[in-house]
Design a protein around this motif. Structure first.
Motif, PDB file in Angstrom:
ATOM      1  N   GLU A  14       0.828  -1.206   0.000  1.00  0.00           N
ATOM      2  CA  GLU A  14       0.000   0.000   0.000  1.00  0.00           C
ATOM      3  C   GLU A  14       0.859   1.252   0.000  1.00  0.00           C
ATOM      4  N   ALA A  15       1.938   1.237   0.781  1.00  0.00           N
ATOM      5  CA  ALA A  15       2.835   2.393   0.835  1.00  0.00           C
ATOM      6  C   ALA A  15       3.486   2.639  -0.523  1.00  0.00           C
ATOM      7  N   LEU A  16       3.900   1.570  -1.184  1.00  0.00           N
ATOM      8  CA  LEU A  16       4.494   1.703  -2.515  1.00  0.00           C
ATOM      9  C   LEU A  16       3.488   2.243  -3.525  1.00  0.00           C
ATOM     10  N   LEU A  17       2.280   1.719  -3.461  1.00  0.00           N
ATOM     11  CA  LEU A  17       1.241   2.137  -4.400  1.00  0.00           C
ATOM     12  C   LEU A  17       0.920   3.626  -4.226  1.00  0.00           C
ATOM     13  N   LEU A  18       0.767   4.064  -2.983  1.00  0.00           N
ATOM     14  CA  LEU A  18       0.453   5.468  -2.730  1.00  0.00           C
ATOM     15  C   LEU A  18       1.634   6.372  -3.079  1.00  0.00           C
ATOM     16  N   ALA A  19       2.844   5.929  -2.769  1.00  0.00           N
ATOM     17  CA  ALA A  19       4.017   6.723  -3.121  1.00  0.00           C
ATOM     18  C   ALA A  19       4.143   6.853  -4.637  1.00  0.00           C
ATOM     19  N   ALA A  20       3.928   5.756  -5.341  1.00  0.00           N
ATOM     20  CA  ALA A  20       3.976   5.801  -6.809  1.00  0.00           C
ATOM     21  C   ALA A  20       2.906   6.742  -7.353  1.00  0.00           C
ATOM     22  N   ALA A  21       1.710   6.662  -6.783  1.00  0.00           N
ATOM     23  CA  ALA A  21       0.627   7.547  -7.226  1.00  0.00           C
ATOM     24  C   ALA A  21       1.012   9.009  -7.014  1.00  0.00           C
ATOM     25  N   GLU A  22       1.570   9.321  -5.857  1.00  0.00           N
ATOM     26  CA  GLU A  22       1.971  10.697  -5.568  1.00  0.00           C
ATOM     27  C   GLU A  22       3.029  11.179  -6.557  1.00  0.00           C
ATOM     28  N   VAL A  23       4.018  10.346  -6.828  1.00  0.00           N
ATOM     29  CA  VAL A  23       5.110  10.731  -7.722  1.00  0.00           C
ATOM     30  C   VAL A  23       4.615  10.836  -9.165  1.00  0.00           C
ATOM     31  N   PHE A  24       3.788   9.874  -9.606  1.00  0.00           N
ATOM     32  CA  PHE A  24       3.225   9.953 -10.958  1.00  0.00           C
ATOM     33  C   PHE A  24       2.386  11.217 -11.108  1.00  0.00           C
ATOM     34  N   ASP A  25       1.583  11.520 -10.080  1.00  0.00           N
ATOM     35  CA  ASP A  25       0.698  12.672 -10.133  1.00  0.00           C
ATOM     36  C   ASP A  25       1.496  13.975 -10.140  1.00  0.00           C
ATOM     37  N   GLU A  26       2.554  14.005  -9.371  1.00  0.00           N
ATOM     38  CA  GLU A  26       3.347  15.236  -9.213  1.00  0.00           C
ATOM     39  C   GLU A  26       4.283  15.495 -10.391  1.00  0.00           C
ATOM     40  N   PHE A  27       4.980  14.447 -10.859  1.00  0.00           N
ATOM     41  CA  PHE A  27       6.020  14.633 -11.871  1.00  0.00           C
ATOM     42  C   PHE A  27       5.615  14.143 -13.262  1.00  0.00           C
ATOM     43  N   GLY A  28       4.540  13.355 -13.345  1.00  0.00           N
ATOM     44  CA  GLY A  28       4.214  12.701 -14.602  1.00  0.00           C
ATOM     45  C   GLY A  28       4.958  11.387 -14.708  1.00  0.00           C
ATOM     46  N   TYR A  29       4.413  10.439 -15.459  1.00  0.00           N
ATOM     47  CA  TYR A  29       5.001   9.100 -15.514  1.00  0.00           C
ATOM     48  C   TYR A  29       6.438   9.095 -16.048  1.00  0.00           C
ATOM     49  N   PRO A  30       6.752   9.770 -17.166  1.00  0.00           N
ATOM     50  CA  PRO A  30       8.113   9.681 -17.702  1.00  0.00           C
ATOM     51  C   PRO A  30       9.186  10.158 -16.723  1.00  0.00           C
ATOM     52  N   ALA A  31       8.889  11.186 -15.938  1.00  0.00           N
ATOM     53  CA  ALA A  31       9.884  11.745 -15.009  1.00  0.00           C
ATOM     54  C   ALA A  31       9.841  11.091 -13.640  1.00  0.00           C
ATOM     55  N   ALA A  32       8.957  10.148 -13.450  1.00  0.00           N
ATOM     56  CA  ALA A  32       8.823   9.478 -12.139  1.00  0.00           C
ATOM     57  C   ALA A  32       9.792   8.304 -12.078  1.00  0.00           C
ATOM     58  N   SER A  33      10.902   8.485 -11.385  1.00  0.00           N
ATOM     59  CA  SER A  33      11.901   7.419 -11.281  1.00  0.00           C
ATOM     60  C   SER A  33      11.582   6.501 -10.102  1.00  0.00           C
ATOM     61  N   VAL A  34      12.098   5.289 -10.190  1.00  0.00           N
ATOM     62  CA  VAL A  34      11.928   4.341  -9.087  1.00  0.00           C
ATOM     63  C   VAL A  34      12.560   4.891  -7.818  1.00  0.00           C
ATOM     64  N   SER A  35      13.690   5.568  -7.949  1.00  0.00           N
ATOM     65  CA  SER A  35      14.362   6.125  -6.765  1.00  0.00           C
ATOM     66  C   SER A  35      13.487   7.165  -6.072  1.00  0.00           C
ATOM     67  N   LYS A  36      12.764   7.978  -6.825  1.00  0.00           N
ATOM     68  CA  LYS A  36      11.845   8.953  -6.228  1.00  0.00           C
ATOM     69  C   LYS A  36      10.714   8.243  -5.482  1.00  0.00           C
ATOM     70  N   ILE A  37      10.209   7.189  -6.082  1.00  0.00           N
ATOM     71  CA  ILE A  37       9.106   6.444  -5.461  1.00  0.00           C
ATOM     72  C   ILE A  37       9.570   5.784  -4.173  1.00  0.00           C
ATOM     73  N   LEU A  38      10.755   5.167  -4.211  1.00  0.00           N
ATOM     74  CA  LEU A  38      11.275   4.501  -3.012  1.00  0.00           C
ATOM     75  C   LEU A  38      11.557   5.504  -1.899  1.00  0.00           C
ATOM     76  N   ALA A  39      12.096   6.666  -2.270  1.00  0.00           N
ATOM     77  CA  ALA A  39      12.367   7.695  -1.257  1.00  0.00           C
ATOM     78  C   ALA A  39      11.071   8.191  -0.640  1.00  0.00           C
ATOM     79  N   ARG A  40      10.044   8.353  -1.464  1.00  0.00           N
ATOM     80  CA  ARG A  40       8.744   8.813  -0.963  1.00  0.00           C
ATOM     81  C   ARG A  40       8.112   7.772  -0.043  1.00  0.00           C
ATOM     82  N   ALA A  41       8.263   6.512  -0.388  1.00  0.00           N
ATOM     83  CA  ALA A  41       7.656   5.436   0.409  1.00  0.00           C
ATOM     84  C   ALA A  41       8.499   5.065   1.623  1.00  0.00           C
ATOM     85  N   GLY A  42       9.793   5.395   1.587  1.00  0.00           N
ATOM     86  CA  GLY A  42      10.679   4.990   2.665  1.00  0.00           C
ATOM     87  C   GLY A  42      10.900   3.491   2.691  1.00  0.00           C
ATOM     88  N   ILE A  43      11.024   2.911   1.502  1.00  0.00           N
ATOM     89  CA  ILE A  43      11.114   1.447   1.361  1.00  0.00           C
ATOM     90  C   ILE A  43      12.322   1.102   0.495  1.00  0.00           C
TER      91      ILE A  43
END
Length: 208
Positions: A14-43
């Motif tokens: 759930e944390a990964l899914l919400l973090a990915a959603a936040e990053v996709f929503d904020e930066f757009g899919y092409p600019a949303a890196s896995v590292s940004k998602i992991l940092a946002r989720a703390g995972i």
């Protein structure tokens, strides 16, 4: 020991899914890196790969699970419920990040390399169920094809929310959805039904 591990795995996903959603929503899919998602989720990356093998897998999950946090009616009830549902969705797009990101990905699927029509089909099926219920209770004009109109409604809603996102970040979306209904309803509802239907942008607002 199995249950705590299972609960922890659910929370991690759930944390990964919400973090990915936040990053996709904020930066757009092409600019949303896995590292940004992991940092946002703390995972950690290893924890992510247990659930999702790639950014594409995360994108598909956000796309397909966009409605998982919504409170939608359990059973169809007709035109008023359909109107209220679309207004509720308009308000949810303003603050429900999983729904907002999922809708954004649905529109921008070519950038994400997804090409999945099923999410649109799911909304068409849900809207058609409300229309069929309304038709069974004499709410619709005889010439209305519920499957056809459900498609028109999803397409119209998609275009309206996309324009609203660009114009005001969805702040004016409930008002625009109410305007959309003011033009659509006379073409599908009987005069008696039309007289009792309520189309108010504030309907569907979730209490703060």
């Amino acid at each position: 020991m199995g249950r705590p591990k299972q609960a922890r795995a659910v929370r991690t996903r759930e944390a990964l899914l919400l973090a990915a959603a936040e990053v996709f929503d904020e930066f757009g899919y092409p600019a949303a890196s896995v590292s940004k998602i992991l940092a946002r989720a703390g995972i950690t990356q290893g924890a992510m790969y247990f659930h999702f093998k790639s950014k594409e897998d995360l994108g598909r999950a956000v796309l397909l699970e966009q409605a998982s946090m919504l409170e939608l009616p359990a059973t169809p009830a007709g035109l008023q419920q359909l109107i209220d549902m679309t207004l509720y969705l308009a308000h949810e797009l303003q603050h429900n990040v999983l729904f907002s990101a999922g809708v954004k990905l649905a529109v921008e699927q070519s950038e994400a390399g997804l090409g999945d029509f099923s999410v649109y089909q799911d909304w068409m099926d849900r809207f058609r169920a409300e229309l069929d219920e309304g038709d069974a209770h004499g709410e619709l004009l005889p010439q209305v094809d519920t499957a056809e109109f459900a498609r028109v409604l999803v397409a119209s809603y998609t275009g309206t929310q996309l324009m609203s996102r660009l114009e005001s970040h969805h702040r004016d979306l409930p008002r625009h959805i109410a305007v959309l209904w003011s033009y659509l309803l006379p073409g599908i509802a009987t005069p008696a039904t039309l007289a009792r239907l309520i189309v108010d942008p504030e309907r569907g607002r979730v209490p703060a």
